[in-house]
Design a protein around this motif. Sequence first.
Motif, PDB file in Angstrom:
ATOM      1  N   SER A   2      38.334  40.804  43.238  1.00 43.15           N
ATOM      2  CA  SER A   2      38.069  39.415  42.864  1.00 43.15           C
ATOM      3  C   SER A   2      39.184  38.501  43.336  1.00 43.15           C
ATOM      4  O   SER A   2      40.335  38.904  43.440  1.00 43.15           O
ATOM      5  CB  SER A   2      37.928  39.303  41.350  1.00 43.15           C
ATOM      6  N   VAL A   3      38.813  37.239  43.601  1.00 40.98           N
ATOM      7  CA  VAL A   3      39.761  36.243  44.098  1.00 40.98           C
ATOM      8  C   VAL A   3      39.792  35.046  43.162  1.00 40.98           C
ATOM      9  O   VAL A   3      38.760  34.613  42.659  1.00 40.98           O
ATOM     10  CB  VAL A   3      39.359  35.771  45.517  1.00 40.98           C
ATOM     11  N   ARG A   4      40.982  34.515  42.977  1.00 37.38           N
ATOM     12  CA  ARG A   4      41.198  33.312  42.170  1.00 37.38           C
ATOM     13  C   ARG A   4      41.681  32.223  43.126  1.00 37.38           C
ATOM     14  O   ARG A   4      42.676  32.391  43.824  1.00 37.38           O
ATOM     15  CB  ARG A   4      42.266  33.621  41.132  1.00 37.38           C
ATOM     16  N   ILE A   5      40.975  31.097  43.139  1.00 38.66           N
ATOM     17  CA  ILE A   5      41.350  29.955  43.980  1.00 38.66           C
ATOM     18  C   ILE A   5      41.827  28.838  43.049  1.00 38.66           C
ATOM     19  O   ILE A   5      41.159  28.524  42.067  1.00 38.66           O
ATOM     20  CB  ILE A   5      40.154  29.465  44.815  1.00 38.66           C
ATOM     21  N   LEU A  45      35.923  34.136  42.594  1.00 41.19           N
ATOM     22  CA  LEU A  45      34.900  34.783  43.406  1.00 41.19           C
ATOM     23  C   LEU A  45      34.933  36.278  43.123  1.00 41.19           C
ATOM     24  O   LEU A  45      36.010  36.881  43.067  1.00 41.19           O
ATOM     25  CB  LEU A  45      35.130  34.545  44.894  1.00 41.19           C
ATOM     26  N   GLU A  46      33.762  36.870  42.975  1.00 42.30           N
ATOM     27  CA  GLU A  46      33.681  38.299  42.674  1.00 42.30           C
ATOM     28  C   GLU A  46      34.182  39.155  43.840  1.00 42.30           C
ATOM     29  O   GLU A  46      34.752  40.223  43.635  1.00 42.30           O
ATOM     30  CB  GLU A  46      32.237  38.666  42.336  1.00 42.30           C
ATOM     31  N   GLN A  47      33.987  38.671  45.064  1.00 43.45           N
ATOM     32  CA  GLN A  47      34.405  39.417  46.241  1.00 43.45           C
ATOM     33  C   GLN A  47      35.341  38.563  47.091  1.00 43.45           C
ATOM     34  O   GLN A  47      35.150  37.361  47.199  1.00 43.45           O
ATOM     35  CB  GLN A  47      33.195  39.828  47.070  1.00 43.45           C
ATOM     36  N   SER A  71      45.352  27.227  46.960  1.00 41.05           N
ATOM     37  CA  SER A  71      46.015  28.523  47.089  1.00 41.05           C
ATOM     38  C   SER A  71      45.094  29.566  46.484  1.00 41.05           C
ATOM     39  O   SER A  71      44.224  29.244  45.669  1.00 41.05           O
ATOM     40  CB  SER A  71      47.379  28.519  46.392  1.00 41.05           C
ATOM     41  N   TRP A  72      45.253  30.810  46.896  1.00 41.62           N
ATOM     42  CA  TRP A  72      44.403  31.869  46.361  1.00 41.62           C
ATOM     43  C   TRP A  72      45.152  33.178  46.327  1.00 41.62           C
ATOM     44  O   TRP A  72      46.167  33.354  46.984  1.00 41.62           O
ATOM     45  CB  TRP A  72      43.112  32.004  47.166  1.00 41.62           C
ATOM     46  N   GLY A  73      44.613  34.078  45.520  1.00 42.01           N
ATOM     47  CA  GLY A  73      45.189  35.405  45.375  1.00 42.01           C
ATOM     48  C   GLY A  73      44.334  36.213  44.432  1.00 42.01           C
ATOM     49  O   GLY A  73      43.265  35.767  44.004  1.00 42.01           O
ATOM     50  N   PRO A  74      44.790  37.412  44.069  1.00 41.83           N
ATOM     51  CA  PRO A  74      44.021  38.240  43.148  1.00 41.83           C
ATOM     52  C   PRO A  74      43.880  37.568  41.790  1.00 41.83           C
ATOM     53  O   PRO A  74      44.750  36.790  41.381  1.00 41.83           O
ATOM     54  CB  PRO A  74      44.830  39.528  43.041  1.00 41.83           C
ATOM     55  N   VAL A  75      42.809  37.874  41.085  1.00 36.75           N
ATOM     56  CA  VAL A  75      42.552  37.256  39.785  1.00 36.75           C
ATOM     57  C   VAL A  75      43.702  37.521  38.820  1.00 36.75           C
ATOM     58  O   VAL A  75      44.065  36.663  38.032  1.00 36.75           O
ATOM     59  CB  VAL A  75      41.214  37.758  39.200  1.00 36.75           C
ATOM     60  N   PRO A 115      29.390  34.889  53.009  1.00 41.70           N
ATOM     61  CA  PRO A 115      28.505  35.788  52.255  1.00 41.70           C
ATOM     62  C   PRO A 115      28.347  35.322  50.810  1.00 41.70           C
ATOM     63  O   PRO A 115      29.289  34.794  50.203  1.00 41.70           O
ATOM     64  CB  PRO A 115      29.217  37.134  52.322  1.00 41.70           C
ATOM     65  N   ALA A 116      27.167  35.506  50.266  1.00 36.77           N
ATOM     66  CA  ALA A 116      26.896  35.147  48.879  1.00 36.77           C
ATOM     67  C   ALA A 116      27.628  36.112  47.941  1.00 36.77           C
ATOM     68  O   ALA A 116      27.726  37.294  48.229  1.00 36.77           O
ATOM     69  CB  ALA A 116      25.403  35.179  48.601  1.00 36.77           C
ATOM     70  N   CYS A 117      28.176  35.577  46.854  1.00 34.35           N
ATOM     71  CA  CYS A 117      28.778  36.429  45.839  1.00 34.35           C
ATOM     72  C   CYS A 117      28.806  35.655  44.526  1.00 34.35           C
ATOM     73  O   CYS A 117      28.661  34.426  44.512  1.00 34.35           O
ATOM     74  CB  CYS A 117      30.174  36.904  46.232  1.00 34.35           C
ATOM     75  N   ALA A 118      28.995  36.358  43.433  1.00 32.15           N
ATOM     76  CA  ALA A 118      29.080  35.713  42.125  1.00 32.15           C
ATOM     77  C   ALA A 118      30.334  34.846  42.068  1.00 32.15           C
ATOM     78  O   ALA A 118      31.364  35.176  42.658  1.00 32.15           O
ATOM     79  CB  ALA A 118      29.097  36.762  41.031  1.00 32.15           C
ATOM     80  N   ALA A 119      30.234  33.730  41.340  1.00 34.38           N
ATOM     81  CA  ALA A 119      31.361  32.800  41.221  1.00 34.38           C
ATOM     82  C   ALA A 119      31.413  32.248  39.804  1.00 34.38           C
ATOM     83  O   ALA A 119      30.409  32.230  39.086  1.00 34.38           O
ATOM     84  CB  ALA A 119      31.209  31.651  42.221  1.00 34.38           C
TER      85      ALA A 119
END
Length: 124
Positions: A2-5, A45-47, A71-75, A115-119
């Motif tokens: 998962s990604v955290r933005i 984002l789930e992926q 910025s983004w990184g792991p959840v 690509p589609a993913c859960a958000a």
Amino acid sequence: MSVRIEIRGLPAGQIGHAGQHIAAGARALGVTGLRECRVVRLYFLEQDPGDEALQRLCAALLADPVLERASWGPVAQEAEGAGAGVHVVEVAYRPGVTDIPARELQRGMVEIGLPACAAATGTR
């Protein structure tokens, strides 16, 4: 993974309009000792679509390049800016509650070819 933005407004050292309103409201409620408040938009984002795709997503849909930075990184990453004397509060929709910004993010991702993913979304 998962990604955290995180979308932050204005350069560091400046307090945005929303933060000023929250600080003023806290003072009106009798909260003392609050010196500043910053508001950060959160997207989960789930992926992980990869750095290039995240850069494109932030530039096209999430951040105004003149007023905001992304910025983004792991959840599980540590909240930026947290430290001694700093309190961080994050708020997100409960599972099952309609998260319209997340639904629009999913739609926008597909429209720009990602690509589609859960958000999900939140606010810090």
